[in-house]
Design a protein around this motif. Structure first.
Motif, PDB file in Angstrom:
ATOM      1  N   PHE A 146      10.789   3.512   7.105  1.00 33.09           N
ATOM      2  CA  PHE A 146      11.016   3.850   5.700  1.00 33.09           C
ATOM      3  C   PHE A 146       9.875   3.367   4.813  1.00 33.09           C
ATOM      4  CE2 PHE A 146      12.470  -0.487   5.981  1.00 33.09           C
ATOM      5  CZ  PHE A 146      12.141  -1.037   4.747  1.00 33.09           C
ATOM      6  N   LEU A 147       9.080   2.411   5.319  1.00 28.45           N
ATOM      7  CA  LEU A 147       7.979   1.876   4.523  1.00 28.45           C
ATOM      8  C   LEU A 147       6.915   2.925   4.222  1.00 28.45           C
ATOM      9  CD1 LEU A 147       7.352  -1.622   6.182  1.00 28.45           C
ATOM     10  CD2 LEU A 147       8.300  -1.163   3.910  1.00 28.45           C
ATOM     11  N   GLY A 148       6.845   3.981   5.034  1.00 28.94           N
ATOM     12  CA  GLY A 148       5.813   4.991   4.838  1.00 28.94           C
ATOM     13  C   GLY A 148       5.821   5.571   3.435  1.00 28.94           C
ATOM     14  N   GLY A 149       6.986   5.997   2.964  1.00 29.08           N
ATOM     15  CA  GLY A 149       7.092   6.572   1.624  1.00 29.08           C
ATOM     16  C   GLY A 149       6.807   5.558   0.537  1.00 29.08           C
ATOM     17  N   ILE A 150       7.303   4.330   0.722  1.00 25.96           N
ATOM     18  CA  ILE A 150       7.085   3.280  -0.273  1.00 25.96           C
ATOM     19  C   ILE A 150       5.603   2.950  -0.374  1.00 25.96           C
ATOM     20  CG2 ILE A 150       7.553   0.865  -0.834  1.00 25.96           C
ATOM     21  CD1 ILE A 150      10.265   1.186   0.536  1.00 25.96           C
ATOM     22  N   LEU A 151       4.943   2.804   0.765  1.00 23.30           N
ATOM     23  CA  LEU A 151       3.518   2.450   0.766  1.00 23.30           C
ATOM     24  C   LEU A 151       2.675   3.565   0.151  1.00 23.30           C
ATOM     25  CD1 LEU A 151       3.325   0.893   4.343  1.00 23.30           C
ATOM     26  CD2 LEU A 151       3.143  -0.347   2.179  1.00 23.30           C
ATOM     27  N   ALA A 152       3.021   4.816   0.451  1.00 27.51           N
ATOM     28  CA  ALA A 152       2.281   5.940  -0.124  1.00 27.51           C
ATOM     29  C   ALA A 152       2.448   5.973  -1.644  1.00 27.51           C
ATOM     30  CB  ALA A 152       2.761   7.252   0.491  1.00 27.51           C
ATOM     31  N   SER A 153       3.665   5.731  -2.121  1.00 24.80           N
ATOM     32  CA  SER A 153       3.913   5.720  -3.565  1.00 24.80           C
ATOM     33  C   SER A 153       3.183   4.561  -4.240  1.00 24.80           C
ATOM     34  CB  SER A 153       5.417   5.610  -3.842  1.00 24.80           C
ATOM     35  OG  SER A 153       6.110   6.720  -3.308  1.00 24.80           O
ATOM     36  N   ALA A 154       3.206   3.384  -3.599  1.00 29.98           N
ATOM     37  CA  ALA A 154       2.532   2.218  -4.170  1.00 29.98           C
ATOM     38  C   ALA A 154       1.023   2.428  -4.215  1.00 29.98           C
ATOM     39  CB  ALA A 154       2.862   0.973  -3.349  1.00 29.98           C
TER      40      ALA A 154
END
Length: 236
Positions: free
Chosen positions: A142-150
């Motif tokens: 799930f970190l993929g989307g969070i990291l891309a947004s950050a």
């Protein structure tokens, strides 16, 4: 006693999670880490080459990007493994040469900072990559989307700061926030490598490039932070 019981329970659970990884994937992961280690050695040679010949700069930066692009667009067939290995090592050399100016300045300032930064980077990388290996499959995907947004948000803030001021503050945000982002990518990339390997993608050279970029990202930021802290302490 409760602390030791919980620690033993966690260690046992972690080992069970590790045993869930199939033997071919374990071999693949070992091959990836070995390839990363070789790329880091070649990168160190690139740093040394810059210090001797002053070859680092914009050209080597584009060289890294070009070699990485060539690697990713070369067939991953067995016959092309040698070529892709050469592309990876060339990319690592160019990355090292590009960092030569900064590393050389740190050595002149205080060589012990460089050693501390490298040891700290190894510890951080090994800890978080190891945590991803021991975690359940897909637990951190799930970190993929969070990291891309950050990452996108930080790029937007960087552009805004160049128009409206606050560059010094933005540098601090990018430095410390960027470190957290790269650590997150270490966790995410490690689990992504495992997941891809479980699905039959055993491209250890491409996977090594991902982790190599993560390692260098941590190292550069830790080095900047240590130099900044050392400078402030010295002047204080």
């Amino acid at each position: 006693m409760d602390f030791f019981e919980r620690s033993s329970s966690w260690n046992y659970g972690a080992m069970k999670n590790f045993h869930r990884i199939s033997e071919p994937v374990k071999r693949h992961v070992r091959q990836v880490y070995w390839t990363v280690a070789m790329a880091l050695i070649v990168s160190a040679v690139g740093v040394y080459a810059h210090m001797l010949l002053n070859i680092g700069g914009l050209l080597t930066t584009f060289g890294f990007l070009g070699c990485s692009f060539a690697l990713m667009n070369t067939s991953s067939s067995y016959a092309a493994q040698g070529k892709r290995w050469n592309w990876l090592m060339a990319a690592a050399f160019c990355e090292g040469a590009s960092l030569g100016n900064f590393v050389g300045a740190v050595i002149e300032f205080d060589p012990s900072i460089l050693v501390t930064a490298f040891v700290a980077t190894v510890a951080v990388f090994a800890s978080f990559s190891g945590a991803a290996l021991l975690a359940k499959r897909r637990e951190f995907m799930f970190l993929g989307g969070i990291l891309a947004s950050a990452t996108s948000s930080m790029l937007t803030l960087h552009v805004l700061s160049s128009f409206f001021g606050g560059a010094a503050l933005m540098f601090e945000v990018e430095l410390y926030g960027g470190l957290l982002l790269v650590v997150g990518y270490v966790i995410f990339d490690t689990q992504l490598i495992i997941e891809r390997a479980e699905r039959g993608d055993m491209d250890h050279i491409k996977h090594a490039l991902d982790l190599f970029v993560d390692f260098v990202g941590i190292f550069v930021r830790v080095l900047y932070i240590l130099v900044s802290v050392h400078t402030r302490f010295h002047w204080t």
